[in-house]
Design a protein around this motif. Structure first.
Motif, PDB file in Angstrom:
ATOM      1  N   LEU A 143     -43.349   6.949  21.576  1.00 50.54           N
ATOM      2  CA  LEU A 143     -42.027   6.478  21.970  1.00 50.54           C
ATOM      3  C   LEU A 143     -41.053   7.651  21.875  1.00 50.54           C
ATOM      4  CD1 LEU A 143     -41.944   3.149  19.911  1.00 50.54           C
ATOM      5  CD2 LEU A 143     -42.717   3.474  22.274  1.00 50.54           C
ATOM      6  N   VAL A 144     -40.236   7.805  22.912  1.00 46.15           N
ATOM      7  CA  VAL A 144     -39.273   8.902  22.973  1.00 46.15           C
ATOM      8  C   VAL A 144     -37.871   8.315  23.017  1.00 46.15           C
ATOM      9  CG1 VAL A 144     -38.614  11.014  24.167  1.00 46.15           C
ATOM     10  CG2 VAL A 144     -40.974  10.171  24.352  1.00 46.15           C
ATOM     11  N   PHE A 145     -37.048   8.666  22.022  1.00 47.03           N
ATOM     12  CA  PHE A 145     -35.700   8.113  21.912  1.00 47.03           C
ATOM     13  C   PHE A 145     -34.640   9.188  22.095  1.00 47.03           C
ATOM     14  CE2 PHE A 145     -37.975   4.689  19.969  1.00 47.03           C
ATOM     15  CZ  PHE A 145     -37.158   3.570  20.034  1.00 47.03           C
ATOM     16  N   ASP A 146     -33.555   8.802  22.738  1.00 44.62           N
ATOM     17  CA  ASP A 146     -32.329   9.585  22.758  1.00 44.62           C
ATOM     18  C   ASP A 146     -31.540   9.163  21.522  1.00 44.62           C
ATOM     19  OD1 ASP A 146     -29.481  10.107  23.144  1.00 44.62           O
ATOM     20  OD2 ASP A 146     -29.959  10.603  25.218  1.00 44.62           O
ATOM     21  N   ALA A 147     -31.414  10.056  20.532  1.00 45.20           N
ATOM     22  CA  ALA A 147     -30.838   9.678  19.235  1.00 45.20           C
ATOM     23  C   ALA A 147     -29.378   9.242  19.346  1.00 45.20           C
ATOM     24  CB  ALA A 147     -30.963  10.844  18.251  1.00 45.20           C
ATOM     25  N   GLN A 148     -28.602   9.905  20.194  1.00 45.39           N
ATOM     26  CA  GLN A 148     -27.190   9.556  20.341  1.00 45.39           C
ATOM     27  C   GLN A 148     -27.028   8.186  20.988  1.00 45.39           C
ATOM     28  OE1 GLN A 148     -24.746  11.935  23.110  1.00 45.39           O
ATOM     29  NE2 GLN A 148     -23.214  12.045  21.486  1.00 45.39           N
ATOM     30  N   LYS A 149     -27.767   7.946  22.080  1.00 44.86           N
ATOM     31  CA  LYS A 149     -27.694   6.648  22.737  1.00 44.86           C
ATOM     32  C   LYS A 149     -28.206   5.538  21.829  1.00 44.86           C
ATOM     33  CE  LYS A 149     -28.123   8.175  27.569  1.00 44.86           C
ATOM     34  NZ  LYS A 149     -28.984   8.113  28.788  1.00 44.86           N
ATOM     35  N   MET A 150     -29.216   5.844  21.047  1.00 43.07           N
ATOM     36  CA  MET A 150     -29.779   4.868  20.119  1.00 43.07           C
ATOM     37  C   MET A 150     -28.710   4.374  19.148  1.00 43.07           C
ATOM     38  SD  MET A 150     -32.908   5.535  17.436  1.00 43.07           S
ATOM     39  CE  MET A 150     -33.806   4.214  16.639  1.00 43.07           C
ATOM     40  N   LEU A 151     -27.975   5.310  18.565  1.00 42.31           N
ATOM     41  CA  LEU A 151     -26.935   4.937  17.615  1.00 42.31           C
ATOM     42  C   LEU A 151     -25.797   4.199  18.305  1.00 42.31           C
ATOM     43  CD1 LEU A 151     -25.799   4.959  14.773  1.00 42.31           C
ATOM     44  CD2 LEU A 151     -24.886   7.264  15.200  1.00 42.31           C
ATOM     45  N   GLU A 152     -25.395   4.661  19.479  1.00 44.97           N
ATOM     46  CA  GLU A 152     -24.313   4.005  20.214  1.00 44.97           C
ATOM     47  C   GLU A 152     -24.678   2.560  20.561  1.00 44.97           C
ATOM     48  OE1 GLU A 152     -23.745   6.541  23.569  1.00 44.97           O
ATOM     49  OE2 GLU A 152     -22.540   8.023  22.480  1.00 44.97           O
ATOM     50  N   VAL A 153     -25.897   2.351  21.017  1.00 49.53           N
ATOM     51  CA  VAL A 153     -26.343   0.994  21.358  1.00 49.53           C
ATOM     52  C   VAL A 153     -26.411   0.130  20.113  1.00 49.53           C
ATOM     53  CG1 VAL A 153     -28.331  -0.355  22.158  1.00 49.53           C
ATOM     54  CG2 VAL A 153     -27.533   1.587  23.496  1.00 49.53           C
ATOM     55  N   MET A 154     -26.909   0.677  19.012  1.00 45.09           N
ATOM     56  CA  MET A 154     -26.998  -0.103  17.777  1.00 45.09           C
ATOM     57  C   MET A 154     -25.613  -0.557  17.311  1.00 45.09           C
ATOM     58  SD  MET A 154     -30.033   1.407  15.331  1.00 45.09           S
ATOM     59  CE  MET A 154     -29.330   3.051  15.119  1.00 45.09           C
TER      60      MET A 154
END
Length: 300
Positions: free
Chosen positions: A272-283
């Motif tokens: 699984l490959v995550f965009d860390a910034q988008k991940m936090l923003e979505v959370m």
């Protein structure tokens, strides 16, 4: 599912649980041996091609969670895999890995901890992380519960600031700074259920998080820094009762829908490959709007 797994695990005697884990490891060792005998060893170039296919490029900052056995038989062992990761991010990139000295519940660990030695205490997060920790030039953050190792031109920035943080996922942590830097997270042969540390950034990023994720007692321990200085720190750890309610992989459909995550393969390992910034923003957005957390992945 992770909440159910944790509940079932809590009911199984430690001796039986350890025996099950050992049988599982033995099965994995036999499979890897058979791969080697069949001439299926993965080379650095093959791994590098797979890593590039995940979207990792020179200059990236990448946090890697991994299960080495899931990748397949690697020619040269962990060294080859780490070399491939370092080559993928290049001299201008940064490679990060978790290096917690604890593989179980934080509460059990901290109750028996007097001093965390940043330089000497090994990582319990797998063979790849322990090899990486010992490489020359690798910096290790100074959280006694969730230290992170980093190699690259911004290693000091990623790892400095972790010392003295009462919880390990604050804005000064490597996990939050990875999002700030626009980095990526690779889950190689593991999922959020196995390695959900970055999900905890949400809990420290919002005020008055609605679940009691931390155990009420604050613990005092010592951290022996790389320079030999011993520093007393205050530490909070996860509340096991709340941890048992995690349903981390329940967030995967949301992350995929929002373009935060994509699926790939490295060696034989699902990745699984995550965009860390988008991940936090979505959370943060989903928590504030819909009450979504790792405990309530469909909202509340």
């Amino acid at each position: 599912m992770s909440g159910l797994k944790n509940f079932i695990r809590s009911l199984v005697p430690t001796k039986l649980l350890n025996a099950y884990r050992e049988r599982k490891k033995e099965k994995q060792r036999k499979e890897l041996k058979q791969q080697a005998e069949r001439g299926e060893a993965l080379t650095l170039d093959q791994l590098l091609a797979d890593i590039h296919n995940c979207g990792i490029k020179p200059g990236d900052s990448v946090l890697v969670h991994s299960s080495f056995s899931k990748i397949g038989f690697v020619e040269g062992g962990p060294k080859t895999f780490v070399d491939a990761l370092l080559k993928a991010v290049g001299e201008s990139g940064n490679l990060l890995m978790p290096s917690s000295p604890n593989a179980g519940y934080q509460l059990d660990y901290i109750r028996n901890l007097t001093e965390f030695d940043v330089q000497k205490d090994p990582s319990r997060m797998g063979a790849i992380t322990e090899y990486f920790r010992t490489l020359p030039g690798v910096s290790r953050s100074e959280s006694p519960t969730e230290p992170v190792c980093c190699f690259g031109p911004k290693a000091s920035w990623f790892t400095n600031g972790h010392l003295g943080e009462e919880t390990p996922y604050t804005k000064n942590s490597p996990f939050a700074r990875l999002a700030e830097a626009g980095g990526k997270i690779l889950y190689i042969g593991v999922t959020l259920d196995n390695a959900g540390t970055s999900l905890h950034v949400l809990e420290d990023a919002v005020s008055d998080f609605k679940f009691p994720v931390y155990y009420p007692e604050v613990f005092r321990v010592s951290v022996k820094r790389t320079n030999g200085e011993v520093v007393p720190v205050s530490v909070k750890v996860h509340n096991p009762e709340q941890s048992a309610k995690r349903k981390c992989d329940g967030l995967l459909p949301l992350f995929e829908e929002k373009g935060v995550m994509k699926r790939s393969t490295i060696g034989k390992a699902k990745t699984l490959v995550f965009d860390a910034q988008k991940m936090l923003e979505v959370m943060i957005d989903e928590y504030q709007i819909n009450g979504v957390t790792m405990y309530t992945p469909i909202g509340s």
